[in-house]
Design a protein around this motif. Structure first.
Motif, PDB file in Angstrom:
ATOM      1  N   ARG A  77       0.724  -0.724   0.299  1.00  0.00           N
ATOM      2  CA  ARG A  77       0.515  -0.158  -0.487  1.00  0.00           C
ATOM      3  C   ARG A  77       0.756   1.132   0.195  1.00  0.00           C
ATOM      4  O   ARG A  77       0.725   1.822  -1.467  1.00  0.00           O
ATOM      5  CB  ARG A  77      -0.791  -0.006   1.366  1.00  0.00           C
ATOM      6  CG  ARG A  77      -2.082   1.152   1.703  1.00  0.00           C
ATOM      7  CD  ARG A  77      -2.522   1.280   2.671  1.00  0.00           C
ATOM      8  NE  ARG A  77      -2.063   0.515   3.903  1.00  0.00           N
ATOM      9  CZ  ARG A  77      -1.882   1.418   4.421  1.00  0.00           C
ATOM     10  NH1 ARG A  77      -1.665   2.186   4.032  1.00  0.00           N
ATOM     11  NH2 ARG A  77      -0.903   1.139   5.841  1.00  0.00           N
ATOM     12  N   LEU A  78       2.225   1.231   0.440  1.00  0.00           N
ATOM     13  CA  LEU A  78       2.650   2.326   1.083  1.00  0.00           C
ATOM     14  C   LEU A  78       3.505   3.017   0.233  1.00  0.00           C
ATOM     15  O   LEU A  78       4.176   3.731  -0.711  1.00  0.00           O
ATOM     16  CB  LEU A  78       3.332   2.226   2.064  1.00  0.00           C
ATOM     17  CG  LEU A  78       2.180   2.916   3.604  1.00  0.00           C
ATOM     18  CD1 LEU A  78       3.427   2.709   4.411  1.00  0.00           C
ATOM     19  CD2 LEU A  78       1.865   3.924   3.932  1.00  0.00           C
ATOM     20  N   LEU A  79       3.938   1.667  -0.916  1.00  0.00           N
ATOM     21  CA  LEU A  79       4.905   1.515  -2.378  1.00  0.00           C
ATOM     22  C   LEU A  79       3.935   2.517  -3.530  1.00  0.00           C
ATOM     23  O   LEU A  79       4.479   2.985  -4.051  1.00  0.00           O
ATOM     24  CB  LEU A  79       4.898   0.070  -2.840  1.00  0.00           C
ATOM     25  CG  LEU A  79       5.701  -0.645  -2.178  1.00  0.00           C
ATOM     26  CD1 LEU A  79       6.148  -2.469  -2.304  1.00  0.00           C
ATOM     27  CD2 LEU A  79       7.201  -0.228  -2.462  1.00  0.00           C
ATOM     28  N   GLU A  80       2.748   2.389  -3.502  1.00  0.00           N
ATOM     29  CA  GLU A  80       2.080   2.985  -4.771  1.00  0.00           C
ATOM     30  C   GLU A  80       2.418   4.128  -3.731  1.00  0.00           C
ATOM     31  O   GLU A  80       2.263   5.307  -4.738  1.00  0.00           O
ATOM     32  CB  GLU A  80       0.290   2.625  -4.338  1.00  0.00           C
ATOM     33  CG  GLU A  80      -0.285   3.939  -4.889  1.00  0.00           C
ATOM     34  CD  GLU A  80       0.015   3.839  -6.878  1.00  0.00           C
ATOM     35  OE1 GLU A  80      -0.714   4.240  -7.148  1.00  0.00           O
ATOM     36  OE2 GLU A  80       0.366   2.587  -7.061  1.00  0.00           O
ATOM     37  N   GLN A  85       4.679   9.720  -4.434  1.00  0.00           N
ATOM     38  CA  GLN A  85       5.673  10.659  -4.381  1.00  0.00           C
ATOM     39  C   GLN A  85       7.027  10.840  -5.034  1.00  0.00           C
ATOM     40  O   GLN A  85       7.145  12.331  -5.903  1.00  0.00           O
ATOM     41  CB  GLN A  85       6.579  10.707  -2.916  1.00  0.00           C
ATOM     42  CG  GLN A  85       7.453  10.992  -2.703  1.00  0.00           C
ATOM     43  CD  GLN A  85       7.508  11.114  -0.777  1.00  0.00           C
ATOM     44  OE1 GLN A  85       6.592  10.940  -0.281  1.00  0.00           O
ATOM     45  NE2 GLN A  85       8.687  10.613  -0.197  1.00  0.00           N
ATOM     46  N   ASP A  86       7.701   9.932  -6.060  1.00  0.00           N
ATOM     47  CA  ASP A  86       7.925  10.107  -7.052  1.00  0.00           C
ATOM     48  C   ASP A  86       7.840  10.621  -8.055  1.00  0.00           C
ATOM     49  O   ASP A  86       8.572  11.689  -8.288  1.00  0.00           O
ATOM     50  CB  ASP A  86       8.581   8.487  -7.317  1.00  0.00           C
ATOM     51  CG  ASP A  86       9.464   7.795  -6.262  1.00  0.00           C
ATOM     52  OD1 ASP A  86       9.889   8.534  -5.168  1.00  0.00           O
ATOM     53  OD2 ASP A  86       9.596   6.615  -5.955  1.00  0.00           O
ATOM     54  N   GLU A  87       6.791  10.074  -8.293  1.00  0.00           N
ATOM     55  CA  GLU A  87       6.065  10.668  -9.799  1.00  0.00           C
ATOM     56  C   GLU A  87       5.724  12.429  -9.223  1.00  0.00           C
ATOM     57  O   GLU A  87       6.081  13.740 -10.685  1.00  0.00           O
ATOM     58  CB  GLU A  87       4.855  10.619 -10.211  1.00  0.00           C
ATOM     59  CG  GLU A  87       5.061   9.304 -11.088  1.00  0.00           C
ATOM     60  CD  GLU A  87       4.049   8.092 -10.881  1.00  0.00           C
ATOM     61  OE1 GLU A  87       2.345   9.397 -11.336  1.00  0.00           O
ATOM     62  OE2 GLU A  87       3.831   7.691 -12.193  1.00  0.00           O
ATOM     63  N   CYS A 142       3.645  12.191 -19.616  1.00  0.00           N
ATOM     64  CA  CYS A 142       3.990  10.913 -20.168  1.00  0.00           C
ATOM     65  C   CYS A 142       3.010   9.602 -18.443  1.00  0.00           C
ATOM     66  O   CYS A 142       3.432   8.894 -18.049  1.00  0.00           O
ATOM     67  CB  CYS A 142       5.243  10.698 -20.414  1.00  0.00           C
ATOM     68  SG  CYS A 142       5.800  11.945 -20.925  1.00  0.00           S
ATOM     69  N   ARG A 143       1.850   9.563 -19.071  1.00  0.00           N
ATOM     70  CA  ARG A 143       0.863   8.679 -18.355  1.00  0.00           C
ATOM     71  C   ARG A 143      -0.517   8.104 -19.604  1.00  0.00           C
ATOM     72  O   ARG A 143      -0.518   8.495 -20.385  1.00  0.00           O
ATOM     73  CB  ARG A 143       0.621   8.950 -17.275  1.00  0.00           C
ATOM     74  CG  ARG A 143      -0.100  10.696 -17.539  1.00  0.00           C
ATOM     75  CD  ARG A 143      -1.663   9.889 -16.681  1.00  0.00           C
ATOM     76  NE  ARG A 143      -2.584  11.403 -16.842  1.00  0.00           N
ATOM     77  CZ  ARG A 143      -3.063  12.032 -16.942  1.00  0.00           C
ATOM     78  NH1 ARG A 143      -2.437  12.234 -15.252  1.00  0.00           N
ATOM     79  NH2 ARG A 143      -3.768  12.944 -16.125  1.00  0.00           N
ATOM     80  N   THR A 144      -0.736   6.690 -19.326  1.00  0.00           N
ATOM     81  CA  THR A 144      -1.972   6.558 -18.976  1.00  0.00           C
ATOM     82  C   THR A 144      -2.972   6.437 -18.081  1.00  0.00           C
ATOM     83  O   THR A 144      -2.402   6.532 -17.189  1.00  0.00           O
ATOM     84  CB  THR A 144      -2.011   5.298 -19.771  1.00  0.00           C
ATOM     85  OG1 THR A 144      -1.818   4.947 -19.018  1.00  0.00           O
ATOM     86  CG2 THR A 144      -0.963   4.749 -21.275  1.00  0.00           C
ATOM     87  N   LEU A 145      -4.525   7.026 -18.321  1.00  0.00           N
ATOM     88  CA  LEU A 145      -5.383   6.929 -17.111  1.00  0.00           C
ATOM     89  C   LEU A 145      -5.530   5.354 -16.730  1.00  0.00           C
ATOM     90  O   LEU A 145      -5.075   4.630 -17.890  1.00  0.00           O
ATOM     91  CB  LEU A 145      -6.774   7.700 -17.849  1.00  0.00           C
ATOM     92  CG  LEU A 145      -6.087   9.381 -17.827  1.00  0.00           C
ATOM     93  CD1 LEU A 145      -7.586  10.108 -18.387  1.00  0.00           C
ATOM     94  CD2 LEU A 145      -6.333   9.983 -17.124  1.00  0.00           C
ATOM     95  N   HIS A 207       2.732  19.509  -1.084  1.00  0.00           N
ATOM     96  CA  HIS A 207       2.677  20.181  -1.783  1.00  0.00           C
ATOM     97  C   HIS A 207       3.522  20.023  -3.696  1.00  0.00           C
ATOM     98  O   HIS A 207       2.239  19.803  -4.067  1.00  0.00           O
ATOM     99  CB  HIS A 207       3.417  21.416  -1.343  1.00  0.00           C
ATOM    100  CG  HIS A 207       3.069  22.717  -2.356  1.00  0.00           C
ATOM    101  ND1 HIS A 207       1.575  23.301  -1.688  1.00  0.00           N
ATOM    102  CD2 HIS A 207       3.758  23.989  -2.894  1.00  0.00           C
ATOM    103  CE1 HIS A 207       1.295  24.561  -1.974  1.00  0.00           C
ATOM    104  NE2 HIS A 207       2.043  25.174  -2.433  1.00  0.00           N
ATOM    105  N   LEU A 208       4.122  19.199  -3.101  1.00  0.00           N
ATOM    106  CA  LEU A 208       4.550  18.983  -5.179  1.00  0.00           C
ATOM    107  C   LEU A 208       3.328  17.782  -4.952  1.00  0.00           C
ATOM    108  O   LEU A 208       3.277  17.554  -6.573  1.00  0.00           O
ATOM    109  CB  LEU A 208       6.130  18.285  -5.011  1.00  0.00           C
ATOM    110  CG  LEU A 208       6.365  19.375  -4.657  1.00  0.00           C
ATOM    111  CD1 LEU A 208       8.175  18.044  -4.761  1.00  0.00           C
ATOM    112  CD2 LEU A 208       6.796  20.209  -6.227  1.00  0.00           C
ATOM    113  N   LEU A 209       2.838  17.126  -4.802  1.00  0.00           N
ATOM    114  CA  LEU A 209       1.706  17.007  -4.828  1.00  0.00           C
ATOM    115  C   LEU A 209       0.331  17.128  -5.663  1.00  0.00           C
ATOM    116  O   LEU A 209      -0.481  17.029  -6.588  1.00  0.00           O
ATOM    117  CB  LEU A 209       1.306  15.800  -4.005  1.00  0.00           C
ATOM    118  CG  LEU A 209       2.129  13.882  -3.207  1.00  0.00           C
ATOM    119  CD1 LEU A 209       1.660  13.492  -1.657  1.00  0.00           C
ATOM    120  CD2 LEU A 209       2.088  13.435  -4.480  1.00  0.00           C
ATOM    121  N   ALA A 210       0.274  18.105  -4.400  1.00  0.00           N
ATOM    122  CA  ALA A 210      -0.812  19.248  -5.844  1.00  0.00           C
ATOM    123  C   ALA A 210      -0.168  20.269  -6.921  1.00  0.00           C
ATOM    124  O   ALA A 210      -0.929  20.940  -7.286  1.00  0.00           O
ATOM    125  CB  ALA A 210      -1.435  20.082  -4.367  1.00  0.00           C
TER     126      ALA A 210
END
Length: 250
Positions: A77-80, A85-87, A142-145, A207-210
């Motif tokens: 769960r936390l790996l997700e 976070q990395d993205e 660069c992602r797919t939904l 904040h970066l997540l937002a």
């Protein structure tokens, strides 16, 4: 439309043994550390060794961590969470050619919890709500939904007639985000104690997540997103260096 980011300064959460452990492992690649080394690292942030060991046991029992032969590793769960976070720190983008992603929610009869969960998932995908059930963003990521969205929504490519810069300014609270980002940059620049720096950089990651990660042409000229990412990347390098240095002394 998304709720604005508060502009009265960054909110810093109190530092606990659990938050220190999570911050260390979320920033580690691979996200696993020997138990003894993890306790030593946590002690460096002003947390006692017995408190750190108790926190590790509780986190393993709660499913946050997984015990390994040598130490502790993040749970699936936390790996997700680490992936998100990395993205956030290193978003993968491509040249924007003017298209927008659009997701139109078509499912009906859903309860409040289901609706809230879908809103959270769409927001995490850096989409913004134009009106109820209509979400969009520039197609520069660069992602797919996720395929599971097809069960509750339709996806489209569009080119709104409205000027893209005006639309982006209405969809995201860019001024408020910038204000908080600059306050965080000031905070991390002044933080000296390890515990203060960890607390400040944990707020940076949140904040970066937002950050909507918009194409440069849709952002204000003084957008501080890059500076905030560079500051966190430097902090990550410092932390990685400390972990390696301690490892060589063990």
């Amino acid at each position: 439309m998304n709720e604005p980011v508060p502009s009265d300064g960054p909110a810093l959460r109190p530092l606990s043994a659990r938050s220190v452990v999570l911050s260390l492992l979320l920033g580690a690649h691979p996200p696993e550390l020997p138990a003894r080394e993890l306790v030593r690292l946590v002690e460096g942030f002003g947390v006692g060794g017995s408190t750190a060991r108790a926190a590790l046991s509780r986190m393993a029992a709660a499913g946050d961590l997984r015990r390994t032969d040598t130490g502790y590793r993040l749970s699936e769960r936390l790996l997700e969470r680490q992936r998100r976070q990395d993205e956030a720190v290193r978003p993968r983008t491509r040249t924007w050619e003017g298209d927008w992603e659009m997701v139109v929610v078509t499912a009906t009869g859903r309860g409040a919890a289901e609706r809230a969960d879908l809103r959270a998932r769409l927001t995490a995908l850096r989409l913004a709500e134009l009106r109820e059930g209509v979400w969009l963003r520039p197609a520069n990521l660069c992602r797919t939904l996720p395929a599971e969205l097809d069960r509750v929504a339709e996806r489209h490519a569009s080119r709104p007639a409205r000027p893209a810069r005006d639309l982006a300014a209405d969809l995201w609270p860019l001024d408020a985000w910038s204000t908080t980002a600059r306050a965080l940059l000031d905070r991390v620049g002044r933080a000296r104690r390890p515990a203060d720096r960890l607390t400040a950089f944990a707020a940076v990651v949140r904040h970066l997540l937002a950050d909507p990660v918009l194409p440069p042409e849709l952002l204000p000229s003084d957008w501080p997103g890059t500076a905030l990412r560079e500051a966190y990347a430097q902090y990550q390098r410092e932390q990685t260096g400390q972990v390696r240095a301690r490892g060589t002394r063990t």
